[in-house]
Scaffold this active site. Structure first.
Site, PDB file in Angstrom:
ATOM      1  N   LYS A  32     -14.583   1.758 -17.566  1.00  0.00           N
ATOM      2  CA  LYS A  32     -14.872   0.598 -18.074  1.00  0.00           C
ATOM      3  C   LYS A  32     -16.396   0.715 -18.733  1.00  0.00           C
ATOM      4  CE  LYS A  32     -14.067  -4.025 -18.320  1.00  0.00           C
ATOM      5  NZ  LYS A  32     -13.065  -4.248 -19.252  1.00  0.00           N
ATOM      6  N   ASP A  73      -8.050   4.166  -6.641  1.00  0.00           N
ATOM      7  CA  ASP A  73      -7.614   3.400  -5.639  1.00  0.00           C
ATOM      8  C   ASP A  73      -6.451   2.528  -6.023  1.00  0.00           C
ATOM      9  OD1 ASP A  73      -9.031   1.950  -2.814  1.00  0.00           O
ATOM     10  OD2 ASP A  73      -7.060   2.857  -2.890  1.00  0.00           O
ATOM     11  N   ASP A 103      -2.048   2.563  -6.297  1.00  0.00           N
ATOM     12  CA  ASP A 103      -0.959   1.631  -5.834  1.00  0.00           C
ATOM     13  C   ASP A 103      -0.135   0.851  -6.694  1.00  0.00           C
ATOM     14  OD1 ASP A 103      -2.233   2.381  -3.499  1.00  0.00           O
ATOM     15  OD2 ASP A 103      -2.165   0.246  -2.628  1.00  0.00           O
ATOM     16  N   ASP A 139      -8.777  -2.508 -17.291  1.00  0.00           N
ATOM     17  CA  ASP A 139      -7.908  -3.662 -17.334  1.00  0.00           C
ATOM     18  C   ASP A 139      -6.687  -3.064 -18.486  1.00  0.00           C
ATOM     19  OD1 ASP A 139      -9.823  -3.190 -19.317  1.00  0.00           O
ATOM     20  OD2 ASP A 139     -10.285  -5.381 -19.464  1.00  0.00           O
ATOM     21  N   TYR A 167     -17.618   2.964  -3.077  1.00  0.00           N
ATOM     22  CA  TYR A 167     -17.095   3.243  -1.931  1.00  0.00           C
ATOM     23  C   TYR A 167     -18.219   3.750  -0.933  1.00  0.00           C
ATOM     24  CZ  TYR A 167     -12.422   1.701  -3.039  1.00  0.00           C
ATOM     25  OH  TYR A 167     -11.299   1.299  -3.462  1.00  0.00           O
TER      26      TYR A 167
HETATM   27  N1  LIG Z   1      -5.421   5.956   3.594  1.00  0.00           N
HETATM   28  C1  LIG Z   1      -5.752   4.971   4.445  1.00  0.00           C
HETATM   29  O1  LIG Z   1      -5.715   5.172   5.471  1.00  0.00           O
HETATM   30  C2  LIG Z   1      -5.381   3.474   3.890  1.00  0.00           C
HETATM   31  C3  LIG Z   1      -5.663   2.637   4.843  1.00  0.00           C
HETATM   32  N2  LIG Z   1      -5.432   1.250   4.462  1.00  0.00           N
HETATM   33  C4  LIG Z   1      -5.477  -0.057   5.307  1.00  0.00           C
HETATM   34  O2  LIG Z   1      -4.314  -0.137   5.958  1.00  0.00           O
HETATM   35  C5  LIG Z   1      -4.307  -1.713   6.617  1.00  0.00           C
HETATM   36  C6  LIG Z   1      -3.181  -2.365   5.610  1.00  0.00           C
HETATM   37  O3  LIG Z   1      -3.465  -2.477   4.124  1.00  0.00           O
HETATM   38  P1  LIG Z   1      -2.315  -2.972   3.224  1.00  0.00           P
HETATM   39  O4  LIG Z   1      -3.406  -3.511   2.027  1.00  0.00           O
HETATM   40  O5  LIG Z   1      -1.607  -3.792   3.717  1.00  0.00           O
HETATM   41  O6  LIG Z   1      -1.989  -1.568   2.635  1.00  0.00           O
HETATM   42  P2  LIG Z   1      -0.684  -0.494   3.099  1.00  0.00           P
HETATM   43  O7  LIG Z   1      -0.577   0.551   2.304  1.00  0.00           O
HETATM   44  O8  LIG Z   1      -0.707  -0.264   4.537  1.00  0.00           O
HETATM   45  O9  LIG Z   1       0.776  -1.566   2.802  1.00  0.00           O
HETATM   46  C7  LIG Z   1       0.851  -2.362   1.684  1.00  0.00           C
HETATM   47  C8  LIG Z   1       2.353  -2.698   1.327  1.00  0.00           C
HETATM   48  O10 LIG Z   1       3.115  -1.572   1.012  1.00  0.00           O
HETATM   49  C9  LIG Z   1       4.256  -1.321   1.556  1.00  0.00           C
HETATM   50  N3  LIG Z   1       4.423  -0.039   2.286  1.00  0.00           N
HETATM   51  C10 LIG Z   1       3.144   0.577   2.836  1.00  0.00           C
HETATM   52  N4  LIG Z   1       3.541   1.829   3.407  1.00  0.00           N
HETATM   53  C11 LIG Z   1       4.806   1.894   3.475  1.00  0.00           C
HETATM   54  C12 LIG Z   1       5.895   2.623   3.687  1.00  0.00           C
HETATM   55  N5  LIG Z   1       5.467   3.950   4.405  1.00  0.00           N
HETATM   56  N6  LIG Z   1       6.990   2.165   3.808  1.00  0.00           N
HETATM   57  C13 LIG Z   1       7.426   1.299   3.155  1.00  0.00           C
HETATM   58  N7  LIG Z   1       6.548   0.360   2.642  1.00  0.00           N
HETATM   59  C14 LIG Z   1       5.075   0.496   2.633  1.00  0.00           C
HETATM   60  C15 LIG Z   1       4.427  -2.680   2.349  1.00  0.00           C
HETATM   61  O11 LIG Z   1       5.055  -3.555   1.570  1.00  0.00           O
HETATM   62  C16 LIG Z   1       3.081  -3.001   2.631  1.00  0.00           C
HETATM   63  O12 LIG Z   1       2.947  -4.492   3.259  1.00  0.00           O
HETATM   64  C17 LIG Z   1      -5.444  -1.996   6.145  1.00  0.00           C
HETATM   65  O13 LIG Z   1      -6.321  -1.925   7.231  1.00  0.00           O
HETATM   66  C18 LIG Z   1      -6.268  -1.085   4.933  1.00  0.00           C
HETATM   67  O14 LIG Z   1      -7.654  -0.933   5.361  1.00  0.00           O
HETATM   68  C19 LIG Z   1      -5.014   0.667   3.223  1.00  0.00           C
HETATM   69  C20 LIG Z   1      -4.831   1.806   2.306  1.00  0.00           C
HETATM   70  C21 LIG Z   1      -4.955   3.250   2.370  1.00  0.00           C
HETATM   71  C1  LIG Z   2     -10.054   3.046   3.021  1.00  0.00           C
HETATM   72  C2  LIG Z   2      -9.459   2.845   1.660  1.00  0.00           C
HETATM   73  C3  LIG Z   2     -10.502   3.527   0.622  1.00  0.00           C
HETATM   74  C4  LIG Z   2      -8.276   3.847   1.804  1.00  0.00           C
HETATM   75  C5  LIG Z   2      -7.350   3.526   0.259  1.00  0.00           C
HETATM   76  O1  LIG Z   2      -7.237   2.601  -0.079  1.00  0.00           O
HETATM   77  C6  LIG Z   2      -7.371   4.882  -0.238  1.00  0.00           C
HETATM   78  O2  LIG Z   2      -7.660   5.785  -0.258  1.00  0.00           O
HETATM   79  O3  LIG Z   2      -6.147   4.741  -1.064  1.00  0.00           O
HETATM   80 MG   LIG Z   3      -5.656   2.752  -1.539  1.00  0.00          MG
END
Ligand SMILES: NC(=O)C1=CN([C@@H]2O[C@H](COP(=O)(O)OP(=O)(O)OC[C@H]3O[C@@H](n4cnc5c(N)ncnc54)[C@H](O)[C@@H]3O)[C@@H](O)[C@H]2O)C=CC1
Ligand SMILES: CC(C)CC(=O)C(=O)O
Ligand SMILES: [Mg+2]
Length: 363
Positions: free
Chosen positions: A192, A248, A252, A224, A145
């Site tokens: 890995k 990461d 999830d 894996d 990253y």
């Molecule tokens: N730490 C951070 O700020 C992170 C930011 N992102 C960003 O978020 C955006 C969406 O990414 P996604 O891959 O869709 O990940 P996401 O974690 O936002 O959502 C994935 C799925 O998880 C479930 N979900 C997430 N948060 C939830 C909550 N609080 N309550 C209930 N269900 C929940 C939903 O089914 C959703 O469709 C992207 O722009 C990504 O870059 C993704 C992961 C971490």
């Molecule tokens: C911007 C991403 C690396 C955020 C994420 O997926 C995380 O930290 O879990």
């Molecule tokens: Mg993540």
């Protein structure tokens, strides 16, 4: 940090970030009332919201607020307008990665546990998941990253370099071993190493460090296989140590065991500061609908209280969350018979903190 007064940087971010952070602040205020603490909040712009308002995903003012704080409470960043635009040079995620690097938050700690009332709701069998209790230690400011990245101007090729040094690996390795000593004394390095030089360096350094922790059982698992073992037999794990991208991904995946990603908190810790955030992202599809589960952000706030050494308050917060979950006062992702809204869950937990019997005072 002065007695009972704490400066908290609050970065709501994008999507559901502001909604879940609002519930955490509601609950932090309830904790302050119940325990006579004063939490002074300084809000900062972050992510797509910051880009739209300033052009920068991490404005200097936001970084300054974080540096001056006792701890950072962060929501989430991310916006479909950027996700769906591979050519965007400025992106919300850059703000979060830069904040982690600037604050030196090298260790991302992601606890996972199961709750009795959610066991039957899981897609996985009760006998497989019941009693799962894992701590994932994810290296957070190095690896692919943060490596050199390049895209050829005509889109002919691109690369992202994964680089690790001994200085990147050792600090989180010692943290993970020490946590294993406090728990069930088992540490699993997920890598890995059968393919990657960086993984072979992790394995070499972790093997060397193990000599200082003879009471900890150390084993290794290729990522894996680990992705499969987490579903087949999650109870085999106690503390997991892994590099940035693998952590990461597997955290999830592991969230399914606990019932929803909307339950999983995290702490990102460095030498001089710490940031607390849910492991989920901005879940844009849910923005403004009041369906986002706020508990991951609320439990991240409990991890912040641990960090601030407010142990009784942290215990009370977790007790209140468990009370909500066990009484099915939860959002739709936890398959509630009568789903609550994001704000209803937050208010239920806050009221329990304020008005339940003083079970946490030792009278
Ligand atoms: N730490 C951070 O700020 C992170 C930011 N992102 C960003 O978020 C955006 C969406 O990414 P996604 O891959 O869709 O990940 P996401 O974690 O936002 O959502 C994935 C799925 O998880 C479930 N979900 C997430 N948060 C939830 C909550 N609080 N309550 C209930 N269900 C929940 C939903 O089914 C959703 O469709 C992207 O722009 C990504 O870059 C993704 C992961 C971490
Ligand atoms: C911007 C991403 C690396 C955020 C994420 O997926 C995380 O930290 O879990
Ligand atoms: Mg993540």
């Amino acid at each position: 940090m002065s007695d009972n007064v704490f400066k908290i940087a609050v970065l709501p971010g994008d999507g559901i970030g502001p909604e879940v952070v609002a519930e955490s602040i509601k609950i932090l205020d309830a904790i302050g009332e119940a325990f006579q603490y004063t939490f002074k909040y300084q809000y900062g712009l972050m992510g797509a919201d910051a880009i739209y308002k300033t052009g920068n995903p991490l404005p200097d003012e936001t970084l300054a607020i974080c540096r001056e704080s006792d701890a950072v409470l962060f929501g989430a960043i991310g916006d479909p307008a950027f996700d769906n635009n591979p050519d965007a040079k400025v992106r919300p995620e850059q703000g979060l990665l830069k904040l982690r690097k600037e604050l030196g938050l090298f260790a991302n700690i992601r606890p996972l546990k199961t709750y009795a009332s959610l066991i039957e709701k899981s897609p996985l069998k009760k006998e497989i998941i019941e009693g799962t209790d894992i701590q994932i230690f994810r290296e957070l400011v190095s690896g692919i990253y943060f490596g050199e990245k390049f895209t050829e101007e005509n889109g002919a090729y691109a690369y992202d370099v994964c680089r690790y040094s001994r200085e990147d690996i050792l600090p989180i390795t010692h943290m993970a071993f020490k946590e294993a000593q406090r728990r069930r004394k088992k540490l699993t390095l997920i890598d890995k190493a059968n393919v990657l030089d960086t993984s072979r360096l992790w394995r070499k350094i972790v093997q060397e460090a193990a000599a200082e922790y003879p009471d900890v059982q150390l084993d290794y698992m290729f990522v894996d296989n680990a992705a499969m073992q987490l579903i087949l037999n999650p109870k085999q794990f106690d503390v997991i140590l892994t590099e940035n991208m693998f952590g990461d991904i597997i955290s999830d995946e592991a969230s399914v065991i606990g019932g929803s990603i909307g339950l999983l908190p995290s702490a990102s810790v460095g030498k001089e500061n710490a940031l607390f955030e849910p492991i989920h992202g901005s879940y844009p599809q849910a923005k403004g609908k009041g369906i986002a589960n706020p508990i991951a952000s609320i439990l991240s706030t409990a991890m912040m209280l641990d960090y601030l050494q407010l142990d009784q308050a942290a215990d009370k917060l977790r007790e209140s969350v468990e009370h909500a979950i066990e009484n099915r006062y939860v959002t739709v992702d936890l398959k509630a018979e009568q789903p609550c809204s994001t704000t209803e869950v937050g208010s239920f937990i806050a009221d329990y903190i304020k008005y339940s019997e003083k079970s946490y005072y030792n009278f």
